[in-house]
Scaffold this active site. Sequence first.
Site, PDB file in Angstrom:
ATOM      1  N   PRO A   2       0.974  -0.806  -0.006  1.00  0.00           N
ATOM      2  CA  PRO A   2       0.082  -0.066   0.158  1.00  0.00           C
ATOM      3  C   PRO A   2       0.937   1.128   0.195  1.00  0.00           C
ATOM      4  O   PRO A   2       1.502   1.779   0.323  1.00  0.00           O
ATOM      5  CB  PRO A   2      -0.623  -0.272   1.725  1.00  0.00           C
ATOM      6  CG  PRO A   2      -0.308  -1.195   2.304  1.00  0.00           C
ATOM      7  CD  PRO A   2       0.937  -1.890   1.107  1.00  0.00           C
ATOM      8  N   GLU A   3       0.913   1.607  -0.874  1.00  0.00           N
ATOM      9  CA  GLU A   3       1.236   3.105  -1.183  1.00  0.00           C
ATOM     10  C   GLU A   3      -0.199   4.538  -0.402  1.00  0.00           C
ATOM     11  O   GLU A   3      -1.116   4.167  -0.349  1.00  0.00           O
ATOM     12  CB  GLU A   3       2.413   3.733  -2.578  1.00  0.00           C
ATOM     13  CG  GLU A   3       2.598   2.682  -3.071  1.00  0.00           C
ATOM     14  CD  GLU A   3       4.355   3.434  -2.549  1.00  0.00           C
ATOM     15  OE1 GLU A   3       4.383   3.728  -1.426  1.00  0.00           O
ATOM     16  OE2 GLU A   3       5.016   1.793  -2.066  1.00  0.00           O
ATOM     17  N   ARG A 110       1.525 -10.647   6.336  1.00  0.00           N
ATOM     18  CA  ARG A 110       3.251 -10.526   6.272  1.00  0.00           C
ATOM     19  C   ARG A 110       3.594  -9.881   7.820  1.00  0.00           C
ATOM     20  O   ARG A 110       4.610  -9.721   8.424  1.00  0.00           O
ATOM     21  CB  ARG A 110       3.738  -9.775   5.698  1.00  0.00           C
ATOM     22  CG  ARG A 110       3.722 -10.855   4.065  1.00  0.00           C
ATOM     23  CD  ARG A 110       4.778 -10.286   3.287  1.00  0.00           C
ATOM     24  NE  ARG A 110       5.770  -9.822   3.208  1.00  0.00           N
ATOM     25  CZ  ARG A 110       6.811  -9.750   2.795  1.00  0.00           C
ATOM     26  NH1 ARG A 110       6.546  -9.113   1.589  1.00  0.00           N
ATOM     27  NH2 ARG A 110       8.286 -10.190   2.847  1.00  0.00           N
TER      28      ARG A 110
END
Length: 270
Positions: A2-3, A110
Amino acid sequence: MPELPEVETTKRGLEPLIVDRKITSVHIYKKKLRWEIPKHLLGTLKNKTIQKISRRAKYLLIDFTDGQLVMHLGMTGSISVVPSIEPLKKHHHFEIKLDNSTSMRFHDPRRFGSILWQNNNNKLSLLKNLGPEPLSYDFDNYSLYNSSFGKTKNIKAFIMDSNIVVGVGNIYASESLFLAGISPKRKAGKTSRNRYYSLTQSIKKILSDAINNGGTTLNDFSNVDGEPGYFSQVLSVYGRNDKPCIRCDGTIKKIVQNQRATYYCPKCQH
Ligand SMILES: [Zn+2]
């Protein structure tokens, strides 16, 4: 990963679903994310009302009267609001139950994401020293140029430095430099004011376009399966190595800079 645009879209998606809602309970299912989720949140947040949600760089900030919940999506994090009766999934690590029988859940396979707390009078150090927001007036046509004097690093690493400007990730750096016609190999300190002006406009355009495209995923936030997919947007150079340039008759090249892949057109980026 995600940016900034995904985080901004997450913020806009969550806003109408959580602001002014009272928290009935907090649940930590897996405390070890990038850092440990503070256990005191179970008590700190209970019966509190969510005042506001905002974004700073890639952090989501949820305001309460005495402090802020600080959330980062890391590599694979996502946040959704679903009916509390929906079964949890394996990677739901954190849940806030709200007073309308919905839950805000943090999902992160993660576990590089983070959930932290800061008091109004004791702010987290990781939020200090951040450069201006790229879409704000603070990031004006002179910001980059004024920070560039004497900088010997390449211009791509320079615009990805969060002390200079926040939220320009690897994909957006390549795309912005392409749009501005600037070679990623150029030294930051050897770039003219006019070129920085053009690069600034390019960064703003690339990020705004991504956020506008992301608006179509907003519905996902109230879905049962609510994991917003990260944006698949039209990219001009990123991932297009050996393909023809869309602007000239050159061929897109891939190089590695600072351990990150860079894509550019050697013919029309100087
Ligand atoms: Zn080209």
